[in-house]
Motif scaffolding. Structure first.
Motif: not given
Length: 290
Positions: A31, A276, A279, A283
């Motif tokens: 990931q 998420d 995530d 970002q």
């Protein structure tokens, strides 16, 4: 959870938090294969924004991401952070929170005693930055509050200088999130810095808050960076992800910060809306990683 409610309850809350699938903190290497940082920016993240993730799991995730620092933690959390080699870029652990601060002379005796206890602990732990707050106006004129803040803070500056600790007063907006907060413009904060006259007193320039209060973020950073000792991010409006849904363009802001010669940390302080959470955090780091 709002930040003002999180202050002072972090240690208790971290013991009872239950992890949920949407806030999973452990991520495998596959990931992370596209998560590569240039590290021109020293990245950090504010703990309270991700408090649904158990603290140790969050530290493990930061290690997996190669993030070496975290903001707004106190002495009770530092031993676990050291276990995972995570630095405390902005410490807390003294004071009465955001609304009751140095602009109230009646609080000076208590605040001075409190900060005199924590400043040596920050230094002993190997950290540098310690947050402080002006407090709310409560009908007080800004000039009076500025003088009160300076009078109180000057009494602890010799100790901060001795231990190499930098006190950083956070600039917060008084329109949306922190009604009546006094240190709500860079102009007021800079005047306080000048009045105190010590390199061990700076402003925590919160980009989200100052966009709401005064805008012109890049120009303010370029013109006044010598007074800014730390930076926080978040999206405007809403304090959410710093992506295309909001009005600030963070790559340009980060380049402006780097152009000043700044070598400190920039901490993500947005509240993730997405399921998420990690995530969203990844970002944010990548957007700022110019």
């Amino acid at each position: 959870m709002e930040r003002r409610k999180f202050i002072g309850t972090a240690a208790i809350g971290s013991l009872g938090i239950v992890s949920c699938k949407a806030a999973t903190a452990s991520i495998d290497d596959s990931q992370n294969k596209d998560f590569v940082l240039k590290n021109n920016i020293n990245h950090s993240v504010c703990r309270w924004c991700f408090n649904k993730i158990p603290f140790e799991d969050f530290l493990k995730t930061l290690n997996e991401l190669g993030i070496k620092s975290i903001d707004l933690t106190g002495p009770e959390e530092w031993p676990l952070m050291k276990k995972y080699n995570i630095h405390a870029a902005m410490c807390w652990g003294a004071g009465k929170g955001i609304m009751e601060g140095w602009n109230d002379p009646k609080l000076h005796v208590e605040l001075i005693a409190d900060y005199k206890k924590i400043i040596p602990k920050v230094a002993e732990a190997g950290y540098t930055n310690l947050i402080c707050f002006s407090g709310n106006r409560n009908g007080m004129e800004d000039k009076v509050g500025l003088k009160n803040c300076a009078d109180g803070l000057k009494k602890i500056m010799p100790l901060a200088e001795k231990h190499g600790v930098v006190l950083q007063m956070e600039l917060l907006n008084s329109k949306i999130d922190h009604k009546d907060y006094m240190c709500d413009t860079s102009t007021w904060g800079i005047e306080l810095c000048k009045e105190i006259g010590s390199e061990n007193f700076k402003l925590l320039y919160d980009i989200y808050h100052m966009q709401i209060m005064e805008g012109d973020v890049i120009r303010n950073i370029e013109d006044n960076h010598q007074y800014f000792g730390h930076y926080h991010t978040a999206g405007v409006p809403g304090r959410y992800e710093i992506d295309e849904t909001q009005e600030l363009y963070y790559p340009a802001i980060m380049r402006a910060i780097l152009s000043t010669g700044y070598t400190g940390h920039v901490a993500q302080e947005f509240i993730p809306k997405k399921d998420d959470k990690i995530d969203s955090l990844k970002q944010g780091f990548l957007i700022c990683d110019v």
